[in-house]
Scaffold this motif. Structure first.
Motif, PDB file in Angstrom:
ATOM      1  N   ILE A  25      17.700 -12.395  41.394  1.00  0.00           N
ATOM      2  CA  ILE A  25      16.465 -12.160  41.772  1.00  0.00           C
ATOM      3  C   ILE A  25      16.538 -11.841  43.549  1.00  0.00           C
ATOM      4  N   ARG A  28      10.031 -10.404  45.377  1.00  0.00           N
ATOM      5  CA  ARG A  28       9.036 -10.508  44.396  1.00  0.00           C
ATOM      6  C   ARG A  28       7.971  -9.225  44.861  1.00  0.00           C
ATOM      7  N   TYR A  33       5.289  -9.226  40.020  1.00  0.00           N
ATOM      8  CA  TYR A  33       6.570  -9.018  39.595  1.00  0.00           C
ATOM      9  C   TYR A  33       7.656  -9.232  40.195  1.00  0.00           C
ATOM     10  N   HIS A  34       8.908  -9.709  39.549  1.00  0.00           N
ATOM     11  CA  HIS A  34       9.967 -10.110  40.246  1.00  0.00           C
ATOM     12  C   HIS A  34      11.033  -8.798  40.498  1.00  0.00           C
ATOM     13  N   PHE A 188      10.473 -17.695  34.671  1.00  0.00           N
ATOM     14  CA  PHE A 188       9.974 -17.118  36.015  1.00  0.00           C
ATOM     15  C   PHE A 188       8.988 -17.885  36.847  1.00  0.00           C
ATOM     16  N   ARG A 195      14.996 -17.075  44.031  1.00  0.00           N
ATOM     17  CA  ARG A 195      14.189 -15.817  43.982  1.00  0.00           C
ATOM     18  C   ARG A 195      14.564 -14.808  45.078  1.00  0.00           C
ATOM     19  N   ASN A 196      15.349 -15.431  45.882  1.00  0.00           N
ATOM     20  CA  ASN A 196      15.545 -14.832  47.347  1.00  0.00           C
ATOM     21  C   ASN A 196      17.024 -14.512  47.506  1.00  0.00           C
TER      22      ASN A 196
END
Length: 297
Positions: A25, A28, A33-34, A188, A195-196
């Protein structure tokens, strides 16, 4: 004997499973949404979807479908309804399925089933939609549906819908399921999900420097059954998680090495073999149908 015999007007269509050979991921979007990067690998194993056109406009599921899924929520039925509404087709269809892909395993069963309905009904109803149009409709049903519509191994970005075809070497896979249904929405939202990640390139994957799955550490911490499966598979190779599900796989260069690994697993591990496909068997079925042969699942 099949529950959906050709003599009664049914045609059978393959709905192949997939693996995510890599998944991270990278951000965002404003809508929540990712944004992902992943590699989809199609397999020569999966579900079989059965279709029987009808002239009264009714779309009906025959049989129970996926376990515990109401007909109104079934992706098979929803895919047929979307295609009917968009095309203004007056025909209907009976839909049946033989499920092999475990639910919640990350093998893409529901998305592949939906894609097969879109592609096969487009042919059976004589609509003439191209694959791009069908993929756009499929995206309404799930981010993984477009790759199954196009039927090619792919590097994917965005929510998984921006696809670049990719050539992958021949491989066999030992697939395994711990019997746990992983809830994608919950994963999620997990606070420990990365996420980054730094964006990767296709070359990073091909060189082997990008092979991880962002969901693997999260799911292994949350689900003892997944951790136990990883420990069992580590005895015969390098296990990896597929998608955001609980299913795992180990890659092998040959069928013989995959078979030897399967035989070496401890008793009680739910595992089986599948070959990586260069393209979806669904495309072969569609081409066979256009030349007058009967498709098979």
């Amino acid at each position: 004997m099949s529950r959906f015999p050709a003599a009664q007007g049914w045609s059978a269509w393959p709905a192949p499973a997939k693996l995510n050979l890599f998944l991270q991921i990278v951000g965002r979007r404003a809508d929540g949404y990712h944004q992902l990067q992943t590699v989809f690998r199609l397999l020569d194993w999966g579900d079989s979807v059965f279709l029987r056109p009808r002239m009264d406009g009714v779309i009906a599921r025959v049989g129970e479908g996926a376990a515990g899924v109401a007909e109104a929520d079934d992706l098979l039925v929803r895919a047929a309804k979307i295609l009917k509404n968009e095309s203004k087709c007056v025909q209907g269809v009976d839909i049946g399925i033989e499920k092999r892909i475990p639910m919640g395993g990350g093998f893409g069963g529901g998305s592949s089933d939906a894609a097969t309905v879109l592609v096969a009904l487009n042919r059976l109803w004589g609509l003439g939609f191209d694959f791009e149009r069908l993929a756009e409709l499929g995206l309404r049903l799930g981010a993984d549906v477009p790759v199954f519509v196009h039927g090619r191994n792919a590097w994917a970005e965005g929510v998984g819908e921006r696809l670049t075809a990719i050539d992958l070497p021949s491989a066999w896979y030992l697939l395994a399921s711990p019997g746990v249904h992983a809830a994608t929405a919950g994963l999620f939202q997990a606070p420990d999900l990365t996420r980054n990640a730094a964006p990767a390139k296709i070359a990073d994957f091909l060189s082997g420097t990008a092979l991880g799955n962002a969901f693997e550490p999260v799911l292994r911490r949350r689900e003892p059954a997944v951790e136990a499966l990883f420990e069992a598979l580590a005895r015969i190779g390098t296990p990896r998680l597929t998608g955001s599900g609980s299913g795992c796989f180990v890659e092998f260069a040959t069928r013989e090495s995959a078979e030897a690994a399967l035989a070496a697993l401890p008793v009680g591990v739910n595992a089986w073999l599948a070959r990586g496909a260069d393209r979806s068997p669904l495309l072969d079925a569609v081409e066979s149908f256009t030349t007058g042969a009967s498709p098979s699942g």
